[in-house]
Write an enzyme that holds these catalytic residues in place. Structure first.
Site, PDB file in Angstrom:
ATOM      1  N   GLY A  28     -30.903 -14.760 -10.672  1.00  0.00           N
ATOM      2  CA  GLY A  28     -30.699 -16.113 -10.174  1.00  0.00           C
ATOM      3  C   GLY A  28     -29.325 -16.261  -9.547  1.00  0.00           C
ATOM      4  O   GLY A  28     -28.396 -15.532  -9.904  1.00  0.00           O
ATOM      5  N   GLU A  49     -28.974 -21.641 -13.945  1.00  0.00           N
ATOM      6  CA  GLU A  49     -28.658 -21.853 -12.526  1.00  0.00           C
ATOM      7  C   GLU A  49     -28.391 -23.329 -12.235  1.00  0.00           C
ATOM      8  O   GLU A  49     -27.483 -23.659 -11.468  1.00  0.00           O
ATOM      9  CB  GLU A  49     -29.785 -21.327 -11.628  1.00  0.00           C
ATOM     10  CG  GLU A  49     -30.051 -19.832 -11.762  1.00  0.00           C
ATOM     11  CD  GLU A  49     -28.813 -18.965 -11.625  1.00  0.00           C
ATOM     12  OE1 GLU A  49     -27.873 -19.326 -10.898  1.00  0.00           O
ATOM     13  OE2 GLU A  49     -28.774 -17.906 -12.287  1.00  0.00           O
TER      14      GLU A  49
HETATM   15 ZN    ZN Z   1     -24.487 -17.775 -13.501  1.00  0.00          ZN
END
Ligand code: ZN
Length: 156
Positions: A46, A131
């Site tokens: 991510g 994220e």
């Molecule tokens: Zn991170």
């Protein structure tokens, strides 16, 4: 496409709140493409736009064949609890155990301007939470109950 520089902990950009994307411009599409290339090179799962110095609410997640480009993502429901190890491309050579929901549902806009809702469980739920935290200037080490170096992590 271009590889982007991933900012490291200590850079104050990582601590700022990102602004919503109001219009999906060609620049935003290029940013998404560049983020994919950068994430693939870094072998991560991510990446959030502030990690590459862009304070916009954009994240990408790539777990196996499941790939998401999320513009203006929001967690709209969460349930359960998990405590697993996380790492971050902006915090090299460290792992930490973080308490997260076991399931989360995220609503986001895609590059075509369409709204989606996706539920993630386990690793995917952790990744979505991690994220999305970046968009508010939060790093997982702020939430970690313990952190480990790569040498320690095998026993963790
Ligand atoms: Zn991170």
């Amino acid at each position: 496409m271009a590889l982007l520089n991933i900012l490291k902990e200590g850079d104050e950009t990582l601590r700022k709140k990102s602004r919503p994307v109001e219009e999906i411009t060609p620049r935003i599409l290029t940013l998404l493409d560049d983020m994919h290339e950068t994430l693939a090179k870094a072998e991560g799962i991510g990446l959030a736009a502030p990690q590459v110095g862009i304070l916009r609410r954009i994240v990408i997640v790539e777990i196996g064949d499941d790939k998401y480009e999320m513009i203006n993502p929001e967690i709209i429901s969460r349930r359960g609890v998990q405590k697993e190890l996380e790492a971050c491309l902006s915090v090299p050579d460290l792992y930490g155990r973080v308490k997260r929901p076991k399931f989360v549902k995220v609503r986001y806009t895609d590059r075509n301007g369409e709204t989606h809702e996706v539920e993630g469980e386990g690793l995917k739920a952790r990744c979505f939470c991690h994220e999305l935290d970046h968009l508010d200037g939060v790093l997982y080490i702020d939430r970690a109950e313990e952190t480990f170096t790569p040498d320690e992590v095998e026993d963790a």
